[in-house]
Design a protein around this motif. Structure first.
Motif, PDB file in Angstrom:
ATOM      1  N   LYS A 233       0.819  -1.209   0.000  1.00 24.03           N
ATOM      2  CA  LYS A 233       0.000   0.000   0.000  1.00 24.03           C
ATOM      3  C   LYS A 233       0.853   1.259   0.000  1.00 24.03           C
ATOM      4  O   LYS A 233       0.497   2.258  -0.619  1.00 24.03           O
ATOM      5  N   ARG A 234       1.985   1.199   0.666  1.00 24.36           N
ATOM      6  CA  ARG A 234       2.890   2.366   0.650  1.00 24.36           C
ATOM      7  C   ARG A 234       3.475   2.538  -0.754  1.00 24.36           C
ATOM      8  O   ARG A 234       3.608   3.660  -1.246  1.00 24.36           O
ATOM      9  N   LEU A 235       3.821   1.422  -1.395  1.00 25.56           N
ATOM     10  CA  LEU A 235       4.301   1.494  -2.777  1.00 25.56           C
ATOM     11  C   LEU A 235       3.198   2.014  -3.693  1.00 25.56           C
ATOM     12  O   LEU A 235       3.462   2.834  -4.583  1.00 25.56           O
ATOM     13  N   HIS A 236       1.967   1.585  -3.477  1.00 27.54           N
ATOM     14  CA  HIS A 236       0.831   2.093  -4.252  1.00 27.54           C
ATOM     15  C   HIS A 236       0.718   3.611  -4.115  1.00 27.54           C
ATOM     16  O   HIS A 236       0.427   4.314  -5.077  1.00 27.54           O
ATOM     17  N   ASP A 237       0.939   4.116  -2.907  1.00 28.56           N
ATOM     18  CA  ASP A 237       0.809   5.544  -2.673  1.00 28.56           C
ATOM     19  C   ASP A 237       1.813   6.348  -3.498  1.00 28.56           C
ATOM     20  O   ASP A 237       1.566   7.492  -3.841  1.00 28.56           O
ATOM     21  N   SER A 238       2.922   5.722  -3.836  1.00 30.21           N
ATOM     22  CA  SER A 238       3.931   6.415  -4.652  1.00 30.21           C
ATOM     23  C   SER A 238       3.776   6.079  -6.135  1.00 30.21           C
ATOM     24  O   SER A 238       4.630   6.432  -6.940  1.00 30.21           O
ATOM     25  N   GLY A 239       2.688   5.361  -6.477  1.00 32.26           N
ATOM     26  CA  GLY A 239       2.426   5.036  -7.875  1.00 32.26           C
ATOM     27  C   GLY A 239       3.136   3.787  -8.368  1.00 32.26           C
ATOM     28  O   GLY A 239       3.159   3.500  -9.552  1.00 32.26           O
ATOM     29  N   ARG A 240       3.695   3.005  -7.449  1.00 32.17           N
ATOM     30  CA  ARG A 240       4.427   1.800  -7.815  1.00 32.17           C
ATOM     31  C   ARG A 240       3.573   0.553  -7.545  1.00 32.17           C
ATOM     32  O   ARG A 240       2.662   0.574  -6.747  1.00 32.17           O
ATOM     33  N   SER A 241       3.956  -0.519  -8.177  1.00 30.50           N
ATOM     34  CA  SER A 241       3.260  -1.790  -7.990  1.00 30.50           C
ATOM     35  C   SER A 241       3.688  -2.443  -6.679  1.00 30.50           C
ATOM     36  O   SER A 241       4.853  -2.358  -6.277  1.00 30.50           O
ATOM     37  N   ALA A 242       2.751  -3.119  -6.049  1.00 31.69           N
ATOM     38  CA  ALA A 242       3.072  -3.859  -4.818  1.00 31.69           C
ATOM     39  C   ALA A 242       4.042  -5.006  -5.095  1.00 31.69           C
ATOM     40  O   ALA A 242       4.689  -5.500  -4.177  1.00 31.69           O
ATOM     41  N   TRP A 243       4.150  -5.423  -6.341  1.00 29.15           N
ATOM     42  CA  TRP A 243       5.104  -6.476  -6.691  1.00 29.15           C
ATOM     43  C   TRP A 243       6.532  -6.053  -6.350  1.00 29.15           C
ATOM     44  O   TRP A 243       7.391  -6.896  -6.131  1.00 29.15           O
ATOM     45  N   GLN A 244       6.781  -4.753  -6.309  1.00 32.64           N
ATOM     46  CA  GLN A 244       8.121  -4.280  -5.957  1.00 32.64           C
ATOM     47  C   GLN A 244       8.473  -4.617  -4.516  1.00 32.64           C
ATOM     48  O   GLN A 244       9.628  -4.523  -4.111  1.00 32.64           O
ATOM     49  N   PHE A 245       7.472  -4.994  -3.732  1.00 33.43           N
ATOM     50  CA  PHE A 245       7.735  -5.464  -2.370  1.00 33.43           C
ATOM     51  C   PHE A 245       8.723  -6.619  -2.394  1.00 33.43           C
ATOM     52  O   PHE A 245       9.527  -6.774  -1.478  1.00 33.43           O
ATOM     53  N   LEU A 246       8.673  -7.436  -3.446  1.00 33.89           N
ATOM     54  CA  LEU A 246       9.585  -8.577  -3.531  1.00 33.89           C
ATOM     55  C   LEU A 246      11.041  -8.127  -3.513  1.00 33.89           C
ATOM     56  O   LEU A 246      11.904  -8.834  -2.979  1.00 33.89           O
ATOM     57  N   LEU A 247      11.336  -6.954  -4.065  1.00 38.90           N
ATOM     58  CA  LEU A 247      12.704  -6.421  -3.999  1.00 38.90           C
ATOM     59  C   LEU A 247      13.102  -6.176  -2.547  1.00 38.90           C
ATOM     60  O   LEU A 247      14.221  -6.504  -2.139  1.00 38.90           O
ATOM     61  N   PHE A 248      12.183  -5.607  -1.776  1.00 37.76           N
ATOM     62  CA  PHE A 248      12.463  -5.365  -0.364  1.00 37.76           C
ATOM     63  C   PHE A 248      12.549  -6.680   0.411  1.00 37.76           C
ATOM     64  O   PHE A 248      13.371  -6.821   1.315  1.00 37.76           O
TER      65      PHE A 248
END
Length: 177
Positions: free
Chosen positions: A65-80
């Protein structure tokens, strides 16, 4: 936004402040689980060891949801998540290993004996003993990893306009709103 939505729904957007609230709750949850694994009876501790894996989903929701707020996909969570794995499996042990080297060597010798004997119960009891003896270090590691990775996600600039993930959060655009 209620906390159950923050922790258990991957949809929508959250502000940096809400992100930190969710992260702090998850850190507390991890610490309580580690404490329980180390000090509860073995039969209960074994189930809790597996429940630690269940924290992946709430972390995905909060970070997503934080990534969504910046316009990014939640899939980027996998990087974290992969960064967290790398740090927790390689970097943090390298930093903290000298502090517990003697005890770890002794526990490994005992573990080798239990493996040769096929004594599964004693192996799990030894793991539980290690949780107890290294509890403070594990708490420090949990806090450092979450603070480090959370810092980068919280610093993402919120999109001030509605995006594909929903309307803007309060104080959109401010990095620490």
């Amino acid at each position: 936004m209620d906390i159950t939505n923050v922790l258990f729904s991957p949809n929508g957007r959250i502000s940096p402040n809400t992100f930190w609230r969710g992260t702090i709750l998850l850190v507390g949850w991890q610490i309580v689980l580690n404490l329980a694994i180390g000090f509860l009876p073995l039969s209960l501790a074994l189930g809790l060891m597996l429940s630690v894996l269940l924290l992946f989903y709430p972390y995905l929701c909060v970070y997503g949801k934080r990534l969504h707020d910046s316009g990014r996909s939640a899939w980027q969570f996998l990087l974290f998540f992969f960064a967290w794995l790398l740090l927790s499996l390689y970097v943090m042990p390298a930093v903290f290993q000298p502090l517990v080297a003697e005890e770890t060597a002794r526990l490994q010798e005992d573990m080798d004996i239990f493996i040769q004997e096929g004594n599964v119960t004693a192996m799990f009891e030894l793991v539980q003993m290690q949780f107890r003896s290294q509890f403070v270090l594990s708490v420090i590691q949990i806090v450092i990893l979450n603070a480090l990775l959370g810092f980068f996600v919280a610093r993402l600039k919120s999109e001030p306009e509605p995006n594909q993930y929903g309307p803007p959060t309060q104080n959109a655009g401010a990095p620490f709103a």
